[in-house]
Design an enzyme around this catalytic site. Sequence first.
Site, PDB file in Angstrom:
ATOM      1  N   GLY A  12       0.767  -1.244   0.000  1.00 22.13           N
ATOM      2  CA  GLY A  12       0.000   0.000   0.000  1.00 22.13           C
ATOM      3  C   GLY A  12       0.796   1.292   0.000  1.00 22.13           C
ATOM      4  O   GLY A  12       0.243   2.361   0.294  1.00 22.13           O
ATOM      5  N   ASN A  14       1.852   2.994  -2.530  1.00 22.51           N
ATOM      6  CA  ASN A  14       1.296   3.925  -3.527  1.00 22.51           C
ATOM      7  C   ASN A  14      -0.033   4.499  -3.071  1.00 22.51           C
ATOM      8  O   ASN A  14      -0.308   5.679  -3.282  1.00 22.51           O
ATOM      9  CB  ASN A  14       1.160   3.232  -4.891  1.00 22.51           C
ATOM     10  CG  ASN A  14       2.491   3.143  -5.589  1.00 22.51           C
ATOM     11  OD1 ASN A  14       2.978   4.126  -6.143  1.00 22.51           O
ATOM     12  ND2 ASN A  14       3.117   1.973  -5.516  1.00 22.51           N
ATOM     13  N   MET A  75      -3.336  -7.370  -7.189  1.00 21.95           N
ATOM     14  CA  MET A  75      -2.716  -8.448  -7.955  1.00 21.95           C
ATOM     15  C   MET A  75      -3.727  -9.468  -8.484  1.00 21.95           C
ATOM     16  O   MET A  75      -3.506 -10.668  -8.391  1.00 21.95           O
ATOM     17  CB  MET A  75      -1.643  -9.129  -7.093  1.00 21.95           C
ATOM     18  CG  MET A  75      -0.488  -8.212  -6.760  1.00 21.95           C
ATOM     19  SD  MET A  75       0.178  -7.459  -8.286  1.00 21.95           S
ATOM     20  CE  MET A  75       1.758  -6.852  -7.712  1.00 21.95           C
ATOM     21  N   ARG A  76      -4.835  -8.975  -9.023  1.00 21.50           N
ATOM     22  CA  ARG A  76      -5.832  -9.870  -9.615  1.00 21.50           C
ATOM     23  C   ARG A  76      -6.223  -9.343 -10.993  1.00 21.50           C
ATOM     24  O   ARG A  76      -6.210  -8.128 -11.218  1.00 21.50           O
ATOM     25  CB  ARG A  76      -7.108  -9.902  -8.747  1.00 21.50           C
ATOM     26  CG  ARG A  76      -6.903 -10.247  -7.291  1.00 21.50           C
ATOM     27  CD  ARG A  76      -6.560 -11.702  -7.102  1.00 21.50           C
ATOM     28  NE  ARG A  76      -7.606 -12.587  -7.554  1.00 21.50           N
ATOM     29  CZ  ARG A  76      -8.553 -13.086  -6.737  1.00 21.50           C
ATOM     30  NH1 ARG A  76      -8.559 -12.782  -5.456  1.00 21.50           N
ATOM     31  NH2 ARG A  76      -9.475 -13.899  -7.216  1.00 21.50           N
ATOM     32  N   ASN A  91      -4.282   1.310 -13.973  1.00 19.33           N
ATOM     33  CA  ASN A  91      -3.326   0.502 -13.209  1.00 19.33           C
ATOM     34  C   ASN A  91      -1.929   1.103 -13.315  1.00 19.33           C
ATOM     35  O   ASN A  91      -1.596   1.776 -14.286  1.00 19.33           O
ATOM     36  CB  ASN A  91      -3.307  -0.928 -13.778  1.00 19.33           C
ATOM     37  CG  ASN A  91      -2.378  -1.844 -12.999  1.00 19.33           C
ATOM     38  OD1 ASN A  91      -2.344  -1.806 -11.767  1.00 19.33           O
ATOM     39  ND2 ASN A  91      -1.622  -2.673 -13.704  1.00 19.33           N
ATOM     40  N   HIS A  93       2.103  -0.026 -13.263  1.00 16.82           N
ATOM     41  CA  HIS A  93       2.950  -1.210 -13.434  1.00 16.82           C
ATOM     42  C   HIS A  93       4.418  -0.777 -13.441  1.00 16.82           C
ATOM     43  O   HIS A  93       4.766   0.206 -14.099  1.00 16.82           O
ATOM     44  CB  HIS A  93       2.588  -1.936 -14.734  1.00 16.82           C
ATOM     45  CG  HIS A  93       3.337  -3.211 -14.894  1.00 16.82           C
ATOM     46  ND1 HIS A  93       3.045  -4.349 -14.170  1.00 16.82           N
ATOM     47  CD2 HIS A  93       4.413  -3.530 -15.659  1.00 16.82           C
ATOM     48  CE1 HIS A  93       3.891  -5.313 -14.486  1.00 16.82           C
ATOM     49  NE2 HIS A  93       4.733  -4.837 -15.397  1.00 16.82           N
TER      50      HIS A  93
HETATM   51  C1  GAR Z   1       3.986  -1.357  -7.258  1.00 18.46           C
HETATM   52  O1  GAR Z   1       5.363  -1.397  -7.553  1.00 18.46           O
HETATM   53  C2  GAR Z   1       3.165  -1.525  -8.528  1.00 18.46           C
HETATM   54  O2  GAR Z   1       3.773  -0.945  -9.636  1.00 18.46           O
HETATM   55  C3  GAR Z   1       3.112  -3.032  -8.644  1.00 18.46           C
HETATM   56  O3  GAR Z   1       2.915  -3.470  -7.329  1.00 18.46           O
HETATM   57  C4  GAR Z   1       3.577  -2.584  -6.436  1.00 18.46           C
HETATM   58  C5  GAR Z   1       2.634  -2.229  -5.312  1.00 18.46           C
HETATM   59  O4  GAR Z   1       3.304  -1.589  -4.278  1.00 18.46           O
HETATM   60  N1  GAR Z   1       2.056  -3.434  -9.506  1.00 18.46           N
HETATM   61  C6  GAR Z   1       2.162  -4.445 -10.379  1.00 18.46           C
HETATM   62  O5  GAR Z   1       3.152  -5.143 -10.504  1.00 18.46           O
HETATM   63  C7  GAR Z   1       0.919  -4.670 -11.235  1.00 18.46           C
HETATM   64  N2  GAR Z   1       1.164  -5.601 -12.272  1.00 18.46           N
HETATM   65  P1  GAR Z   1       2.488  -0.908  -3.085  1.00 18.46           P
HETATM   66  O6  GAR Z   1       1.498  -1.955  -2.581  1.00 18.46           O
HETATM   67  O7  GAR Z   1       3.534  -0.578  -2.057  1.00 18.46           O
HETATM   68  O8  GAR Z   1       1.800   0.287  -3.642  1.00 18.46           O
END
Ligand code: GAR
Length: 201
Positions: A12, A14, A75-76, A91, A93
Site C-alpha cells: 500500500g 502507492n 494483484m488480480r 493501473n 505497473h
Molecule cells: C507497485 O510497484 C506496482 O507498480 C506493482 O505493485 C507494487 C505495489 O506496491 N504493480 C504491479 O506489478 C501490477 N502488475 P504498493 O502496494 O507498495 O503500492
Amino acid sequence: MKKLAILGSGFGSNFEAIARYLKDVEIICISDKPDAYILKRAEYLNIPALVLTLDEMEKYFSENKFDLVALAGFMRIIPENILSKMGRCINLHPSILPAFKGKDAIKQAYLYGVKVTGITIHEVTPVLDSGRIIAQYPVIINDSMHYDELEETIHRVEHIIYPQVIEKLLNGEAVEFGVSFGNCGGKCEGKCKECGGGCEG
Ligand code: GAR
C-alpha cells in the site's frame, strides 16, 4: 467532490502516496486481502476501507459509482463483468509496458539487462498488464546500479508520478510526459513544493 476508489492487495505504499497528495477528493480503500498492510495505512490515514472478494466487487461497483478506480498493487485480473461496472479503471505497473508484464517486473527488467526501464500507468482491460497507455516515466539502469537501488528508484518514481496522473485524470486534464520532479530529483518522495506535497523537502 470527486470520488476515487483505490484497490490494493499488499503493502500500500502507492495508496499512501496518493492519499497524502490529493486534496479534496473522497477516497475509499478496497482490498481483496483482509491482512494486507494497505488496510493499516487506511486506518492511520483515516480513510474508509473495505475488504471485498473479487466476486463481491460486481455488486459493490454496480451500487457505488466513482470518478476513477485506481489499482495500486492489486494483484488480480479483473473480468469484464466487473470492469464494466467500475467505470474508468487504471493501473500502475513497474516497467515500460509492453515489456515485462506480470509479477516481479522490476526484477525481470534488471535480470534481462535492459538499460532503461521505468513505470507505466495504463487503462485496465481483462488482459494482464494490457490496455492503452496513459503515462510512462523512464528510469536509467547504470552499469554499477545494484538491484536494490533500482527497486527503490522505481518506487520513488511511482510515488511521485501516479498521484499526479490521478489528479489530472480526476480534473479532466491532459496527462503530459512533463509530470515531473522538482530540483530534489524526487528524493522527497513527492513531499517538496515542486513535486507537489507542499513542504520544503
Ligand atoms: C507497485 O510497484 C506496482 O507498480 C506493482 O505493485 C507494487 C505495489 O506496491 N504493480 C504491479 O506489478 C501490477 N502488475 P504498493 O502496494 O507498495 O503500492
